[in-house]
Scaffold this motif. Structure first.
Motif, PDB file in Angstrom:
ATOM      1  N   ARG A  23      -0.525   3.906   1.326  1.00 48.22           N
ATOM      2  CA  ARG A  23       0.034   3.545   0.024  1.00 48.22           C
ATOM      3  C   ARG A  23       0.924   2.304   0.108  1.00 48.22           C
ATOM      4  O   ARG A  23       0.945   1.503  -0.814  1.00 48.22           O
ATOM      5  N   GLU A  24       1.656   2.141   1.207  1.00 48.08           N
ATOM      6  CA  GLU A  24       2.476   0.945   1.368  1.00 48.08           C
ATOM      7  C   GLU A  24       1.606  -0.308   1.421  1.00 48.08           C
ATOM      8  O   GLU A  24       2.023  -1.375   0.984  1.00 48.08           O
ATOM      9  N   GLN A  25       0.385  -0.169   1.919  1.00 48.89           N
ATOM     10  CA  GLN A  25      -0.532  -1.304   2.025  1.00 48.89           C
ATOM     11  C   GLN A  25      -1.060  -1.742   0.661  1.00 48.89           C
ATOM     12  O   GLN A  25      -1.456  -2.895   0.480  1.00 48.89           O
ATOM     13  N   ASN A  26      -1.046  -0.860  -0.342  1.00 49.04           N
ATOM     14  CA  ASN A  26      -1.583  -1.187  -1.667  1.00 49.04           C
ATOM     15  C   ASN A  26      -0.978  -2.462  -2.242  1.00 49.04           C
ATOM     16  O   ASN A  26      -1.699  -3.376  -2.648  1.00 49.04           O
ATOM     17  N   LEU A  27       0.347  -2.524  -2.320  1.00 47.06           N
ATOM     18  CA  LEU A  27       0.989  -3.697  -2.907  1.00 47.06           C
ATOM     19  C   LEU A  27       0.816  -4.934  -2.037  1.00 47.06           C
ATOM     20  O   LEU A  27       0.683  -6.047  -2.553  1.00 47.06           O
ATOM     21  N   ARG A  28       0.777  -4.747  -0.719  1.00 50.73           N
ATOM     22  CA  ARG A  28       0.542  -5.899   0.168  1.00 50.73           C
ATOM     23  C   ARG A  28      -0.852  -6.490  -0.082  1.00 50.73           C
ATOM     24  O   ARG A  28      -1.025  -7.709  -0.066  1.00 50.73           O
ATOM     25  N   ASN A  29      -1.844  -5.630  -0.321  1.00 47.51           N
ATOM     26  CA  ASN A  29      -3.202  -6.109  -0.610  1.00 47.51           C
ATOM     27  C   ASN A  29      -3.246  -6.853  -1.947  1.00 47.51           C
ATOM     28  O   ASN A  29      -3.873  -7.906  -2.057  1.00 47.51           O
ATOM     29  N   LEU A  30      -2.580  -6.311  -2.956  1.00 48.63           N
ATOM     30  CA  LEU A  30      -2.541  -6.980  -4.256  1.00 48.63           C
ATOM     31  C   LEU A  30      -1.806  -8.312  -4.159  1.00 48.63           C
ATOM     32  O   LEU A  30      -2.182  -9.294  -4.800  1.00 48.63           O
ATOM     33  N   GLU A  31      -0.766  -8.352  -3.345  1.00 48.02           N
ATOM     34  CA  GLU A  31      -0.033  -9.608  -3.131  1.00 48.02           C
ATOM     35  C   GLU A  31      -0.927 -10.630  -2.437  1.00 48.02           C
ATOM     36  O   GLU A  31      -0.907 -11.824  -2.776  1.00 48.02           O
ATOM     37  N   ALA A  32      -1.736 -10.184  -1.487  1.00 49.50           N
ATOM     38  CA  ALA A  32      -2.605 -11.098  -0.733  1.00 49.50           C
ATOM     39  C   ALA A  32      -3.624 -11.798  -1.631  1.00 49.50           C
ATOM     40  O   ALA A  32      -3.976 -12.950  -1.377  1.00 49.50           O
ATOM     41  N   ILE A  33      -4.068 -11.132  -2.696  1.00 51.46           N
ATOM     42  CA  ILE A  33      -5.022 -11.774  -3.607  1.00 51.46           C
ATOM     43  C   ILE A  33      -4.325 -12.456  -4.791  1.00 51.46           C
ATOM     44  O   ILE A  33      -4.978 -12.972  -5.688  1.00 51.46           O
ATOM     45  N   GLY A  34      -2.996 -12.438  -4.780  1.00 51.98           N
ATOM     46  CA  GLY A  34      -2.239 -13.137  -5.812  1.00 51.98           C
ATOM     47  C   GLY A  34      -2.050 -12.362  -7.104  1.00 51.98           C
ATOM     48  O   GLY A  34      -1.739 -12.938  -8.136  1.00 51.98           O
ATOM     49  N   LEU A  35      -2.225 -11.052  -7.049  1.00 57.19           N
ATOM     50  CA  LEU A  35      -2.115 -10.235  -8.253  1.00 57.19           C
ATOM     51  C   LEU A  35      -0.798  -9.472  -8.325  1.00 57.19           C
ATOM     52  O   LEU A  35      -0.584  -8.678  -9.229  1.00 57.19           O
ATOM     53  N   TYR A  36       0.104  -9.733  -7.394  1.00 57.47           N
ATOM     54  CA  TYR A  36       1.398  -9.054  -7.373  1.00 57.47           C
ATOM     55  C   TYR A  36       2.419  -9.961  -6.701  1.00 57.47           C
ATOM     56  O   TYR A  36       2.092 -10.681  -5.754  1.00 57.47           O
ATOM     57  N   VAL A  37       3.634  -9.940  -7.208  1.00 56.04           N
ATOM     58  CA  VAL A  37       4.765 -10.622  -6.580  1.00 56.04           C
ATOM     59  C   VAL A  37       5.807  -9.549  -6.302  1.00 56.04           C
ATOM     60  O   VAL A  37       6.134  -8.770  -7.207  1.00 56.04           O
ATOM     61  N   PRO A  38       6.305  -9.439  -5.069  1.00 58.83           N
ATOM     62  CA  PRO A  38       7.330  -8.429  -4.788  1.00 58.83           C
ATOM     63  C   PRO A  38       8.480  -8.530  -5.791  1.00 58.83           C
ATOM     64  O   PRO A  38       8.940  -9.621  -6.126  1.00 58.83           O
TER      65      PRO A  38
END
Length: 148
Positions: A23-38
């Motif tokens: 689950r922690e990897q979910n946001l990191r994956n979305l960040e990697a494709i540019g769909l999330y900013v911490p």
């Protein structure tokens, strides 16, 4: 025709649960494709700090994170921007990719709710928030042409 793919996360703790590596990897994956900013980067790391959000909007924004360490609830959000409570964060991006030698674009939206309100609450956010937002954007670009 244009399509928009929308991902709704029912609470930040559900999509990125501490201690659960998957689950922690979910946001990191979305960040990697540019769909999330911490969120610390977006809102600033300290209470009442001016943030990247203000830069993006082109005007000063004051972010209050005084309730950040508390569990997010409907009546007690973690963030306030210019005095207004923040219940969800909407990120959008057009992803470009190649498939079978052809270039494609795919519009994506990611709605990260602050608290877990349940499945029906997520559906309400989608239809009352995302769809109305898309309708508004579409009406500005091409009046009278909107389908779900």
């Amino acid at each position: 025709d244009k399509w928009v793919t929308t991902l709704v996360a029912d609470g930040r703790s559900r999509i990125a649960q501490k201690g659960d590596e998957v689950r922690e990897q979910n946001l990191r994956n979305l960040e990697a494709i540019g769909l999330y900013v911490p969120l610390d980067e977006l809102y600033g790391a300290r209470p009442f700090q001016h943030s990247r959000l203000g830069e993006a909007l082109g005007k000063p924004c004051t972010v209050d994170r005084s309730d950040f360490n508390a569990e997010a609830k409907k009546d007690k959000p973690r963030y306030r921007v210019n005095g207004h409570p923040v219940y969800a964060h909407l990120f959008e991006r057009t992803l470009k990719f190649e498939h079978m030698g052809q270039s494609h674009e795919m519009k994506m939206m990611f709605l990260l709710k602050e608290y877990n309100g349940g499945k029906l609450d997520s559906q309400l956010w989608f239809f009352e928030g995302v769809v109305k937002y898309l309708h508004h954007c579409n009406e500005a670009a091409a009046p009278g042409r909107f389908e779900i």
